[in-house]
Design an enzyme around this catalytic site. Structure first.
Site, short mmCIF file in Angstrom:
data_model
loop_
_atom_site.label_atom_id
_atom_site.label_comp_id
_atom_site.label_asym_id
_atom_site.label_seq_id
_atom_site.Cartn_x
_atom_site.Cartn_y
_atom_site.Cartn_z
N ASP A 85 -9.88 -3.14 -4.98
CA ASP A 85 -9.55 -4.16 -3.98
C ASP A 85 -10.30 -3.92 -2.67
O ASP A 85 -9.89 -4.38 -1.61
CB ASP A 85 -8.03 -4.24 -3.78
CG ASP A 85 -7.43 -2.99 -3.12
OD1 ASP A 85 -8.20 -2.10 -2.67
OD2 ASP A 85 -6.20 -2.90 -3.04
N HIS A 110 -7.55 -5.46 -0.31
CA HIS A 110 -6.40 -4.61 -0.06
C HIS A 110 -5.47 -5.19 1.01
O HIS A 110 -4.24 -5.12 0.88
CB HIS A 110 -6.89 -3.22 0.37
CG HIS A 110 -5.81 -2.19 0.39
ND1 HIS A 110 -5.15 -1.77 -0.75
CD2 HIS A 110 -5.25 -1.50 1.41
CE1 HIS A 110 -4.25 -0.87 -0.42
NE2 HIS A 110 -4.29 -0.68 0.88
N SER A 168 0.80 -1.21 0.00
CA SER A 168 0.00 0.00 0.00
C SER A 168 0.85 1.28 0.00
O SER A 168 1.74 1.42 -0.82
CB SER A 168 -0.96 -0.06 1.20
OG SER A 168 -1.94 0.94 1.11
#
Ligand code: NAG
Ligand code: NAG
Length: 434
Positions: free
Chosen positions: A369, A402, A205
């Site tokens: 996601d 995610h 991320s």
């Protein structure tokens, strides 16, 4: 299209990769450095006499458990889920923009530090006493250990103060810049202690945006010497619509007991969150992302959006520090593999009614996601499609979210498969040379 083709090729080759990669055959592993996402590592704090609590409850006695020098875990501590303590947490987590210094700082009287830099221990669990429910990179780290990686030898962690983002050239960001320097030193030390082998950077991320900036801020010769490969998991290259929701109405990240408005102020204050606003270079600027009875906002209207939600303090830093930072996705010219989730409902358009921005909007979902929109996950690949010196491979994992990308068995197999194949590239080229 290109990504789908790559996916098929990848699928076809995968069985080969797995065979190569019980990895026992590979003894000379390239060192791996893990760079977590926002909120993905522990953060410690200490209160000095300058600290002015907003209430008796938030006085310096809370939390009770501190070490002999007064340090305690600020992130993550489960008591912050209880309403009154959420407020204390908030005022300690807030950071403040100083217009004169053109930089951000902690709240007065709050000192913070990031424990275990260099090791994986700050990223495995957010609270080591609640390993199960606060597990973050632990499953991924265990998978790496299964193929021969050892913490402190050829496996390292680069935790950081995720509240602070970087800024465009010419603007100070002392906390985040210090992290880039630490990360650079860690890369060099890890390579030197592993016979000069270049490093595999493995980010999740927001960590991917930091890695990208580190790479483009250092000379090509440095990158060639020290970086073997960059594996970017779930990177929000162009920000997210979800961030608009966070700024407008607060975001409890799925924690049920917390009132989102309690955490909104703190979330607005973080310069790293401002960095994740939908980028006008990536999102379609003729498509509204937020619609209210009074106005609509696309990715080119973020400044006006900040003004209208009642956060005018964010406008100037957004315009001067963030926009020029995200304007140009410069190719870092090291081999990159983006591993991304998809096929999960992800906020794409927010509809606010007559009650204004304090009330949660109606959310229309699109593909992504669950947190990051697909267009943002694929932005690097799209931006660099025609760059000769920028190999990008994309591995799509439908149904992986995610964060489940760090835990899901299929996702872990793909990540480990990629690490093994990168390591065996090395062995085979070595074999050819000798
Ligand atoms: C951008 O959004 C507009 C309005 O929704 C749409 O008509 C247009 O086709 C979109 N452009 C692209 C390139 O997707
Ligand atoms: C729209 O404008 C009205 C009147 O100025 C205001 O009360 C309302 O909060 C606004 N709504 C939004 C979502 O901005």
């Amino acid at each position: 299209m290109k990504a789908e083709i790559l996916l098929h090729i990848h699928m076809a080759m995968f069985s080969v990769a797995v065979m190569l990669c019980s990895c026992e055959s590979i003894t000379n592993l390239h060192p791996v450095i893990l760079i977590p996402g926002s909120g993905g590592n522990q953060l410690e704090a200490r209160l000095t006499p300058k600290y002015k609590p907003s209430s008796l409850l938030c006085n310096r006695w809370y939390p009770i458990i501190k070490d002999s020098e007064g340090w305690f875990r600020l992130w993550f501590d489960p008591t912050i889920l209880l309403g009154p303590f959420t407020k204390c947490f908030n005022e300690r987590m807030m950071i403040y923009y100083d217009i004169v210094k053109d930089d951000y700082d902690n709240a007065p009287g709050v000192e913070t530090r990031v424990p275990h830099f260099g090791s994986t221990w700050a990223l495995r669990y957010l609270d080591p006493h609640l390993k199960h429910i606060t597990s973050y990179m632990e499953p991924l780290i265990e998978s790496l250990e299964e193929i021969g990686y050892v913490d402190g030898k050829n496996l390292f962690g680069a935790p950081y103060d995720f509240r602070y983002g970087l800024a465009a050239a010419g603007h100070a960001s002392h906390v985040a810049s210090k992290f880039l320097t630490q990360l650079k030193n860690l890369i060099e030390t890890a390579s030197n202690s592993n016979e000069g082998k270049p490093i595999i950077l493995l980010s999740h991320s927001l960590g991917g945006l930091f890695v990208h900036q580190l790479l483009i801020r250092n000379p090509v010769s440095w990158r060639q010497k020290y970086i073997k490969h960059f594996i970017a998991l779930s990177t929000p290259w162009g920000g997210t619509v979800d961030e608009l929701l966070t700024f407008a109405s607060g975001n409890t990240l799925g924690v049920p007991l917390v009132n989102p408005l309690f955490v909104r102020e703190e979330q607005r204050s973080c310069s790293s969150n401002l960095w994740l606003m939908p980028s006008p270079k990536v999102f379609n600027t003729t498509k509204p992302l937020v619609i209210t009875p009074n106005a609509s906002y696309s990715a080119k209207d973020i400044a006006r959006f900040l003004e209208d939600i009642g956060f005018p303090e964010g406008v100037q830093p957004y315009k001067s520090r963030i926009l020029p930072l995200v304007e140009n996705l410069v190719a870092p010219e090291v081999p990159i593999t983006c591993i991304i989730g998809g096929n999960i409902n992800t906020p794409e358009t927010l509809f606010y009614g007559d009650c204004g921005f304090d009330k949660s909007p109606e959310v229309v979902d699109g593909d992504g996601d669950g947190t990051v929109n697909t267009i943002s996950l694929l932005a690097a690949e799209n931006a660099w499609a025609n760059e000769k010196n920028q190999p990008v491979k994309v591995i799509k994992l439908p149904g992986v979210s995610h964060t489940s990308i760090l835990k899901d068995n299929l996702a872990l197999e793909e990540i480990i498969g990629e690490i093994c194949s990168i390591n065996s590239q090395f062995s085979s080229s070595l074999a050819l040379r000798t």
